[in-house]
Design an enzyme around this catalytic site. Structure first.
Site, PDB file in Angstrom:
ATOM      1  N   ASP A  62       0.808  -1.210   0.000  1.00 41.84           N
ATOM      2  CA  ASP A  62       0.000   0.000   0.000  1.00 41.84           C
ATOM      3  C   ASP A  62       0.844   1.263   0.000  1.00 41.84           C
ATOM      4  O   ASP A  62       0.731   2.094   0.885  1.00 41.84           O
ATOM      5  CB  ASP A  62      -0.911  -0.054   1.245  1.00 41.84           C
ATOM      6  CG  ASP A  62      -1.841   1.132   1.322  1.00 41.84           C
ATOM      7  OD1 ASP A  62      -2.267   1.607   0.256  1.00 41.84           O
ATOM      8  OD2 ASP A  62      -2.113   1.586   2.443  1.00 41.84           O
ATOM      9  N   GLU A 102       3.161  -8.357   6.782  1.00 39.08           N
ATOM     10  CA  GLU A 102       1.914  -8.952   6.318  1.00 39.08           C
ATOM     11  C   GLU A 102       2.085  -9.886   5.121  1.00 39.08           C
ATOM     12  O   GLU A 102       1.432  -9.722   4.093  1.00 39.08           O
ATOM     13  CB  GLU A 102       0.889  -7.866   5.990  1.00 39.08           C
ATOM     14  CG  GLU A 102       0.469  -7.060   7.200  1.00 39.08           C
ATOM     15  CD  GLU A 102      -0.700  -6.119   6.916  1.00 39.08           C
ATOM     16  OE1 GLU A 102      -1.122  -6.013   5.753  1.00 39.08           O
ATOM     17  OE2 GLU A 102      -1.208  -5.501   7.868  1.00 39.08           O
ATOM     18  N   TYR A 114      -7.226  -3.614  12.028  1.00 44.67           N
ATOM     19  CA  TYR A 114      -7.994  -2.422  11.656  1.00 44.67           C
ATOM     20  C   TYR A 114      -9.465  -2.602  11.975  1.00 44.67           C
ATOM     21  O   TYR A 114     -10.318  -2.473  11.115  1.00 44.67           O
ATOM     22  CB  TYR A 114      -7.772  -2.105  10.173  1.00 44.67           C
ATOM     23  CG  TYR A 114      -6.388  -1.568   9.906  1.00 44.67           C
ATOM     24  CD1 TYR A 114      -6.124  -0.202   9.990  1.00 44.67           C
ATOM     25  CD2 TYR A 114      -5.331  -2.422   9.607  1.00 44.67           C
ATOM     26  CE1 TYR A 114      -4.851   0.302   9.769  1.00 44.67           C
ATOM     27  CE2 TYR A 114      -4.055  -1.932   9.390  1.00 44.67           C
ATOM     28  CZ  TYR A 114      -3.825  -0.567   9.475  1.00 44.67           C
ATOM     29  OH  TYR A 114      -2.564  -0.064   9.261  1.00 44.67           O
ATOM     30  N   GLU A 133       0.370  -2.045  14.024  1.00 40.31           N
ATOM     31  CA  GLU A 133      -0.401  -1.082  13.223  1.00 40.31           C
ATOM     32  C   GLU A 133      -1.827  -1.061  13.744  1.00 40.31           C
ATOM     33  O   GLU A 133      -2.383  -2.103  14.094  1.00 40.31           O
ATOM     34  CB  GLU A 133      -0.477  -1.477  11.734  1.00 40.31           C
ATOM     35  CG  GLU A 133       0.742  -1.196  10.928  1.00 40.31           C
ATOM     36  CD  GLU A 133       0.594  -1.590   9.450  1.00 40.31           C
ATOM     37  OE1 GLU A 133      -0.521  -1.499   8.901  1.00 40.31           O
ATOM     38  OE2 GLU A 133       1.616  -1.983   8.865  1.00 40.31           O
TER      39      GLU A 133
END
Ligand code: GCB
Length: 606
Positions: free
Chosen positions: A216, A409, A462, A498
């Site tokens: 990303d 990840e 998230y 994160e």
């Protein structure tokens, strides 16, 4: 926390799609495995930075191969066709207003002509002259005066070539440096990517292709970090490894100096404290120094004198600066004392400041977006091992580096991930037995096949953003379950590596809605309520995603890039920055060691 993005960028000549990288056979001169000390001016070494404007030409030929077919490195680049000015260090993508350069994939060419001082070419023996690139993304071939001197795969890490024999053999003092650089990513590069050809002529122009990636951030490319010419004497120090152990009263410094040439026996060392006083001396290439009552290196906010550095002298002495200093100042304003180099190693200049300011760094390799099954094969694995060697070699002596992170990840639930991560982690531990090793996961705790091999579980989540978007109320339950599941399975310390939400600066709503500043604040508060309970148990750190907004590929979930920064790309705080600032300083004040004048911390180390 990611600091300023210094982009990521092609693959080995034979691994890339023919259309992009058709390359005549070039005798490979890979950057060797020797040491790679950061060059500094010393009485015996001189360095010259080659920053500024370089000539630049993108190879727009259909196969991107004209530069090799016509041997552009044989003569000045301006004689091969039109060139433009290109700043170095910088990415080439955003410099012009030309969208085709912004999204260009394939070979680009850089060139710089330098006049060398005569003293670098003469003498008996003449000094060694090295050409060093702090990083060039992604695949790079370098010629000096038309002679190939080095090739290197991978951005983010330095490489160099001894060019003494080339320049000493050339008439005159002109040194023409030509660089061919390719930003194509394949399943075997780090980070991986793939090229998708669009064959349907009714929908796409002829020869149309796009670069796909599974990470990303925008795949910025170019010569990203300083290019330096430097000299060493003919007999020189190639590498230094320092490991330390300490008690309150005495520190032991074990050192190993790799010397090339004749000086090993006459090597002398002195260790100086920050005031310049010699506190220990030694002789010879291998040994041990003892320091009584050592002043230890402490992170920012954990000691009244953080970032204490001793300097070790061995045989004599040995970007965007405004943005780097601004970011470090913002970090300290926040009361943060740690970040992760997501998702690739940062510049040595940034790491120097972390050593000096007491900022704790989780040093991450460019192993991001490892998702395709073919990226877990032996070819990728071997490259990953080589990259870890380069990273450890570069940063092993830095007090700020607390842990190595080999990836972010990856598809770690895939069966080959077990062997892959077992091998990469074991290799990294063998390179540096003194530090813990991890990779950052977003896989399910019960399915992750790499987690058994890490020392610390680093987990990204998230909740209320990618999962249950808009539902802040699910955070306490889901985050608590996340921690408990991981801990129950592995009994290892955990870092929330994160968590975050996008916010468009200036966009407001109450009740908070996604993409507003209020939503980002509210998400933080929900996460923090759980982190406050768990940090008293086994959660040893929290890292917000992200320090500042950053550019990505365009897409339906991105508004001019990723907006999860607590600072804008221009480094102004969003409302969320103030929530974090209050929190970090409160946590810092809980630790008894702060002097009254320091009245915050992203990583609460136990
Ligand atoms: C992640 C990735 C990071 C992304 C972030 C996001 O899990 O590690 O590279 O930028 O999520 O904002 O989607």
């Amino acid at each position: 926390m990611a600091l300023a993005a210094s982009g990521g960028g092609a693959a080995g000549p034979c691994t890339l799609p023919m259309l992009l990288l058709f390359l005549p056979f070039l005798p490979g001169l890979a950057a060797g495995p020797a040491g790679m000390l950061q060059p500094r001016d010393t009485p015996s070494r001189e360095r010259r930075e080659l920053g500024g404007l370089w000539s630049f030409r993108a190879d727009l030929s259909p196969g991107r191969d004209a530069g090799f077919a016509q041997r552009w490195y044989r003569r000045p680049l301006r004689q091969t066709g039109p060139v433009i000015d290109m700043p170095v260090p910088a990415s080439f993508n955003d410099v012009t207003q030309d969208p085709s350069l912004e999204n260009y994939i394939g070979w680009v060419w850089y060139e710089k002509e330098v006049l060398l001082p005569l003293r670098w070419l003469q003498g008996d023996p003449a000094p060694r002259l090295l050409l060093r690139f702090g990083s060039a993304h992604y695949y790079c071939i370098v010629w000096v005066n038309g002679v190939q001197v080095v090739e290197h795969e991978g951005g983010h890490l330095p490489f160099e070539a001894d060019i003494s024999s080339v320049v000493q053999g050339s008439p005159g003092t002109l040194c023409r440096i030509t660089v061919a650089l390719n930003n194509t990513l394949t399943p075997h590069t780090l980070p991986p990517g793939s090229i998708r050809y669009m064959a349907d002529k009714s929908r796409y122009p002829k020869n149309y292709f796009v670069q796909d990636t599974k990470f990303d951030f925008f795949n910025y490319a170019g010569i990203h970090r300083p290019v330096v010419l430097y000299t060493t004497p003919a007999a020189y120090i190639d590498d230094i490894t320092v490991t330390t152990t300490s008690s309150d009263t005495v520190a032991t410094v074990q050192y190993q100096v790799a010397v090339v040439g004749s000086t090993a026996s006459s090597l002398s060392l002195s260790l100086r404290d920050q005031e310049g006083k010699v506190v220990a001396t030694g002789d010879g290439p291998v040994g041990e120094l003892k320091v009584l009552n050592p002043k230890l290196w402490w992170p920012y906010l954990m000691h009244e004198n953080p970032g204490y550095l001793y300097s070790l002298e061995i045989r004599g002495k040995g970007l965007d600066w405004a943005l780097i200093v601004k970011d470090l100042n913002l970090l300290r304003w926040l009361g943060a004392n740690s970040f992760r180099t997501s998702h690739y190693p940062y510049a040595e200049e940034i790491m120097d400041l972390c050593d000096a300011y007491g900022i704790v760094v989780i040093d991450e390799s460019p192993g991001v977006g490892i998702k395709l099954p073919e990226s877990f094969g032996n070819k990728s694995l071997q490259h990953h091992l080589a990259v870890m060697e380069e990273l450890v070699r570069r940063d092993k002596n830095r007090p700020s580096v607390v842990m190595w992170s080999v990836a972010n990840e990856p598809a770690s639930e895939l069966p080959p991930a077990a062997h892959y991560f077992k091998t990469v982690i074991a290799h990294t531990k063998a390179l540096d037995p003194s530090r813990p090793v991890t990779f950052v996961t977003d896989a399910n705790y019960a399915l992750d096949r790499g987690a058994p091999y890490v020392d610390v579980i680093c987990v990204n989540s998230y909740f209320s953003w990618y999962h249950d978007p808009g539902h802040l109320e699910v955070i306490p339950l889901q985050l608590t379950a996340q921690f408990e599941n991981w801990y129950k399975t592995y009994q290892k310390p955990i870092i929330q590596s994160e968590y975050g939400a996008d916010s468009v600066p200036g966009l407001h709503s109450d009740p908070p809605m996604m993409f507003t500043e209020e939503y980002q604040q509210a998400m933080l508060r929900e996460y923090h309520s759980v982190l406050d309970k768990k940090r008293k148990e086994y959660v040893i750190g929290e890292l917000i995603w992200n320090f500042a907004d950053f550019m990505t590929n365009q897409g339906t979930t991105r508004v001019l890039g990723n907006k999860k920064g607590i600072f804008t790309r221009q480094r102004q705080p969003k409302a969320a920055a103030f929530v974090l600032r209050d929190r970090y300083w409160r946590i810092a004040n809980e630790s008894s060691c702060l002097p009254p004048a320091m009245t915050s911390h992203s990583l609460f180390l136990k």
